[in-house]
Design an enzyme around this catalytic site. Structure first.
Site, PDB file in Angstrom:
ATOM      1  N   CYS A   1      90.352  76.175 112.770  1.00 22.10           N
ATOM      2  CA  CYS A   1      91.035  77.396 112.309  1.00 22.10           C
ATOM      3  C   CYS A   1      90.830  78.628 113.169  1.00 22.10           C
ATOM      4  CB  CYS A   1      90.593  77.708 110.889  1.00 22.10           C
ATOM      5  SG  CYS A   1      90.967  76.347 109.798  1.00 22.10           S
TER       6      CYS A   1
ATOM      7  N   LYS B   1      80.461  71.631 114.035  1.00 24.81           N
ATOM      8  CA  LYS B   1      79.275  72.164 113.367  1.00 24.81           C
ATOM      9  C   LYS B   1      78.610  71.018 112.610  1.00 24.81           C
ATOM     10  CE  LYS B   1      81.593  73.679 109.121  1.00 24.81           C
ATOM     11  NZ  LYS B   1      81.820  74.747 108.157  1.00 24.81           N
TER      12      LYS B   1
ATOM     13  N   VAL C   1      92.452  70.640 103.209  1.00 22.34           N
ATOM     14  CA  VAL C   1      92.818  71.680 102.243  1.00 22.34           C
ATOM     15  C   VAL C   1      93.419  71.063 100.987  1.00 22.34           C
ATOM     16  CG1 VAL C   1      94.368  73.656 101.861  1.00 22.34           C
ATOM     17  CG2 VAL C   1      93.147  73.432 104.027  1.00 22.34           C
TER      18      VAL C   1
ATOM     19  N   LYS D   1      97.021  56.543 103.694  1.00 19.23           N
ATOM     20  CA  LYS D   1      96.122  57.558 103.154  1.00 19.23           C
ATOM     21  C   LYS D   1      96.109  57.496 101.628  1.00 19.23           C
ATOM     22  CE  LYS D   1      95.741  61.895 105.571  1.00 19.23           C
ATOM     23  NZ  LYS D   1      96.341  63.202 105.734  1.00 19.23           N
TER      24      LYS D   1
ATOM     25  N   THR E   1      97.436  77.748 106.203  1.00 20.01           N
ATOM     26  CA  THR E   1      97.656  79.012 106.918  1.00 20.01           C
ATOM     27  C   THR E   1      98.995  78.984 107.651  1.00 20.01           C
ATOM     28  OG1 THR E   1      95.284  79.124 107.199  1.00 20.01           O
ATOM     29  CG2 THR E   1      96.604  80.601 108.572  1.00 20.01           C
TER      30      THR E   1
ATOM     31  N   GLU F   1      93.962  79.612 101.630  1.00 15.02           N
ATOM     32  CA  GLU F   1      92.713  78.897 101.366  1.00 15.02           C
ATOM     33  C   GLU F   1      91.606  79.482 102.233  1.00 15.02           C
ATOM     34  OE1 GLU F   1      92.388  75.837  99.204  1.00 15.02           O
ATOM     35  OE2 GLU F   1      90.706  77.201  99.455  1.00 15.02           O
ATOM     36  N   PHE F   2      90.413  79.670 101.681  1.00 15.52           N
ATOM     37  CA  PHE F   2      89.316  80.263 102.460  1.00 15.52           C
ATOM     38  C   PHE F   2      88.094  79.352 102.541  1.00 15.52           C
ATOM     39  CE2 PHE F   2      91.852  83.737 100.789  1.00 15.52           C
ATOM     40  CZ  PHE F   2      92.103  84.464 101.945  1.00 15.52           C
TER      41      PHE F   2
HETATM   42  C1  UGA Z   1      86.381  78.811 108.668  1.00 12.10           C
HETATM   43  C2  UGA Z   1      86.128  79.987 107.715  1.00 12.10           C
HETATM   44  O1  UGA Z   1      84.717  80.217 107.610  1.00 12.10           O
HETATM   45  C3  UGA Z   1      86.715  79.693 106.339  1.00 12.10           C
HETATM   46  O2  UGA Z   1      86.556  80.831 105.492  1.00 12.10           O
HETATM   47  C4  UGA Z   1      88.198  79.381 106.495  1.00 12.10           C
HETATM   48  O3  UGA Z   1      88.792  79.043 105.249  1.00 12.10           O
HETATM   49  C5  UGA Z   1      88.355  78.195 107.429  1.00 12.10           C
HETATM   50  O4  UGA Z   1      87.781  78.532 108.715  1.00 12.10           O
HETATM   51  C6  UGA Z   1      89.822  77.900 107.552  1.00 12.10           C
HETATM   52  O5  UGA Z   1      90.569  78.776 107.989  1.00 12.10           O
HETATM   53  O6  UGA Z   1      90.239  76.827 107.126  1.00 12.10           O
HETATM   54  P1  UGA Z   1      85.231  76.446 109.113  1.00 12.10           P
HETATM   55  O7  UGA Z   1      86.187  76.329 110.258  1.00 12.10           O
HETATM   56  O8  UGA Z   1      85.038  75.290 108.216  1.00 12.10           O
HETATM   57  O9  UGA Z   1      85.659  77.693 108.186  1.00 12.10           O
HETATM   58  O10 UGA Z   1      83.821  76.744 109.756  1.00 12.10           O
HETATM   59  P2  UGA Z   1      82.708  77.897 109.733  1.00 12.10           P
HETATM   60  O11 UGA Z   1      81.580  77.456 108.907  1.00 12.10           O
HETATM   61  O12 UGA Z   1      83.280  79.229 109.480  1.00 12.10           O
HETATM   62  O13 UGA Z   1      82.210  77.822 111.257  1.00 12.10           O
HETATM   63  C7  UGA Z   1      83.113  78.031 112.350  1.00 12.10           C
HETATM   64  C8  UGA Z   1      82.348  77.960 113.646  1.00 12.10           C
HETATM   65  O14 UGA Z   1      81.524  79.116 113.809  1.00 12.10           O
HETATM   66  C9  UGA Z   1      81.411  76.750 113.756  1.00 12.10           C
HETATM   67  O15 UGA Z   1      81.501  76.190 115.049  1.00 12.10           O
HETATM   68  C10 UGA Z   1      80.053  77.369 113.488  1.00 12.10           C
HETATM   69  O16 UGA Z   1      78.996  76.604 114.014  1.00 12.10           O
HETATM   70  C11 UGA Z   1      80.228  78.706 114.186  1.00 12.10           C
HETATM   71  N1  UGA Z   1      79.241  79.745 113.757  1.00 12.10           N
HETATM   72  C12 UGA Z   1      79.114  80.078 112.459  1.00 12.10           C
HETATM   73  C13 UGA Z   1      78.456  80.375 114.718  1.00 12.10           C
HETATM   74  O17 UGA Z   1      78.574  80.098 115.932  1.00 12.10           O
HETATM   75  N2  UGA Z   1      77.546  81.322 114.322  1.00 12.10           N
HETATM   76  C14 UGA Z   1      77.391  81.653 113.017  1.00 12.10           C
HETATM   77  O18 UGA Z   1      76.522  82.507 112.699  1.00 12.10           O
HETATM   78  C15 UGA Z   1      78.207  81.038 112.058  1.00 12.10           C
END
Ligand code: UGA
Length: 480
Positions: free
Chosen positions: A287, A348, A25, A49, A144, A172-173
């Site tokens: 998250c 992911k 972040v 770092k 968060t 942050e999003f």
């Molecule tokens: C998530 C949120 O999408 C962000 O908006 C937020 O800021 C962030 O958490 C955070 O709180 O810091 P992130 O954890 O990077 O972001 O990952 P995502 O892309 O949202 O994916 C989360 C998980 O859901 C992954 O394992 C992904 O593969 C899974 N996923 C996603 C599914 O299983 N199906 C889907 O259709 C989409």
């Protein structure tokens, strides 16, 4: 209310900003604020770092934060608008805004561990107390933190007798893997303050961001801003859990239901999101799990029934292991003494982040079922996985071998488990045919093999989230 209406043209919009904490972040936020012309100092008490980031070397930067485009961004602004420091007292004078981007890991009971946050906050409060330039400074929670933390922040600053200080919540999003472009063009900026003068300072910080793009700029109370982050992440996980817990189950239990068509049909309604409708072996990452557990904890404290959130959390956790159980129950597969190829270790694609990755529970389940070895591969996360699966934590982790391609993982294995959505796993059917003979079992946690029917026709067994088990012998009779 776009800030453009409220800013006076002659106002100073270049701010001196400290970003405290240089994780995913903080480092992204620091680099992008510097790109927009602010004078930014990224502060961290970890000297190694800071040395790595100051070096500008991609390898050393991605060792700590592996985010596409970040190293380039840092190199572009380093020494001009972006600086690094480990010494607060050297950088505190003249600061307008301090963003707190500190780790807030979960405790066992779901509550948030604020130890790192509080330690850094004490240092910041002491430095602020001793500053000579008494201009208004706003301390902002960006990582968060539980609802009410802005008040806690203010009370710590007040008890340290910091003068002319305001607080804000500005969550942050960003999603990992796309954080840099998203930070440049955020879909929304949420700012929660209690005083107008603090809103105005944050408007100045973000003025250039919203002048460039269609960004929703929402000003509210600190508590609302804090809650927005929890509700957003919990909603996203619940949506994924709905698809995994209901949509996928329809495809798995009722003949002739095609999950991909079901998804297309349902999400053709513009009110229903495509994102999150891709059924999977569970959502991971640093998250979602942490935030839903924290919201459950926070709601219980005010006597709100949390059954719905508990169900959403539970569906997601079960999802991480249930393909292994389905292979046993629906296909009669015996994992004992088998070698299993596992593809996709990070939570992911496009990241090496292992935090709460579905692969962790899946591999633990496979080891629990007595597999003799696991041949694991991830294009980015092999090294991070070695740290996660440290045999000193669990001696069974010695059974994991790391290889450098999907092909090498499949070679000599008895079954394949696809645990993440890396693009390179999509074209795997040829590799499977080359490296493994039918009735080789394919467990597909991400529906990554669109031409699975060809494999099934050739006698392979295909078991995917969202579909009934398809065995070679019964090709064409199951759902797809
Ligand atoms: C998530 C949120 O999408 C962000 O908006 C937020 O800021 C962030 O958490 C955070 O709180 O810091 P992130 O954890 O990077 O972001 O990952 P995502 O892309 O949202 O994916 C989360 C998980 O859901 C992954 O394992 C992904 O593969 C899974 N996923 C996603 C599914 O299983 N199906 C889907 O259709 C989409």
């Amino acid at each position: 209310q776009l800030m453009a209406y409220r800013l006076q043209l002659k106002e100073r919009v270049i701010m001196k900003i400290i970003v405290a904490g240089t994780g995913y972040v903080g480092l992204v936020h620091a680099a992008v604020c510097a790109e927009f012309g602010h004078e930014v100092i990224a502060y961290d008490n970890d000297e190694k770092k800071i040395e790595a980031f100051s070096s500008g070397e991609t390898d050393r930067i991605v060792h700590y934060v592996n985010e596409p485009g970040l190293a380039d961004s840092i190199r572009k602004v380093y020494g001009k608008h972006l600086f690094f420091s480990t010494k607060l007292k050297d950088i505190i004078e003249g600061t307008d805004v301090i963003f707190l981007c500190l780790p807030t890991p979960p405790n066992m009971d779901g509550s948030t561990n604020l130890t790192y946050y509080d330690a850094a906050l004490e240092d910041i409060a002491k430095s602020l107390k001793n500053r000579k330039d008494l201009r208004r400074v706003v301390v902002v929670n960006k990582s968060t933190v539980p609802i009410g933390t802005a008040i806690h922040l203010k009370s710590v600053l007040d008890s340290n007798k910091v003068e002319n200080v305001g607080v804000a919540s500005n969550p942050e999003f960003l999603a990992e893997g796309t954080a840099v472009p998203e930070a440049r063009k955020p879909d929304r900026i949420i700012v929660g303050c209690n005083e107008d003068q603090d809103f105005i300072i944050l408007q100045r910080v973000y003025s250039k961001f919203v002048h460039h793009v269609q960004t929703k700029y929402i000003e509210t109370s600190p508590e609302t801003a804090e809650a927005i982050k929890y509700v957003a992440n919990t909603m996203l996980l619940t949506y994924i859990s709905f698809w995994n817990g209901i949509g996928a189950k329809l495809g798995e239990k009722i003949p002739n239901i095609r999950i991909d068509d079901l998804r297309l049909g349902v999400t053709a309604d513009k009110r229903i999101s495509t994102w999150g409708s891709f059924v999977s072996n569970g959502a991971g990452g640093s998250c979602f799990g942490k935030d839903i557990a924290s919201l459950i904890y926070q709601l219980r404290r005010v006597n709100v029934d949390t059954k719905m959130l508990e169900a959403s959390f539970e569906v997601n956790e079960n999802q991480k292991v249930y393909l292994v159980d389905r292979a046993i129950n629906e296909n009669g597969f015996q994992f004992n003494n088998k070698t299993i190829a596992v593809l996709g270790l990070a939570f992911k694609k496009n990241t090496n982040d292992m935090r709460d990755a579905s692969s962790i529970k899946a591999i633990e389940r496979l080891l629990g079922k007595g597999v003799s070895s696991i041949r694991a591969y991830d294009p980015l996360a092999n090294d991070a996985a070695k740290l996660e699966f440290n045999p000193s934590r669990n001696v069974l982790f010695e059974k994991i071998q790391y290889v450098d391609s999907a092909r090498a993982a499949i070679e000599g294995s008895d079954a394949l488990f696809i645990s993440s959505d890396c693009e390179e796993f999509r074209g795997l059917s040829r590799t499977i045919e080359d490296m493994a003979a039918p009735p080789y079992l394919i467990l597909d946690g991400r529906r990554m093999i669109p031409d699975f029917e060809i494999l099934v026709e050739k006698g392979y067994t295909y078991l995917a989230v969202g579909s009934m088990v398809m065995e070679g012998a019964v090709a064409g009779t199951g759902s797809s």
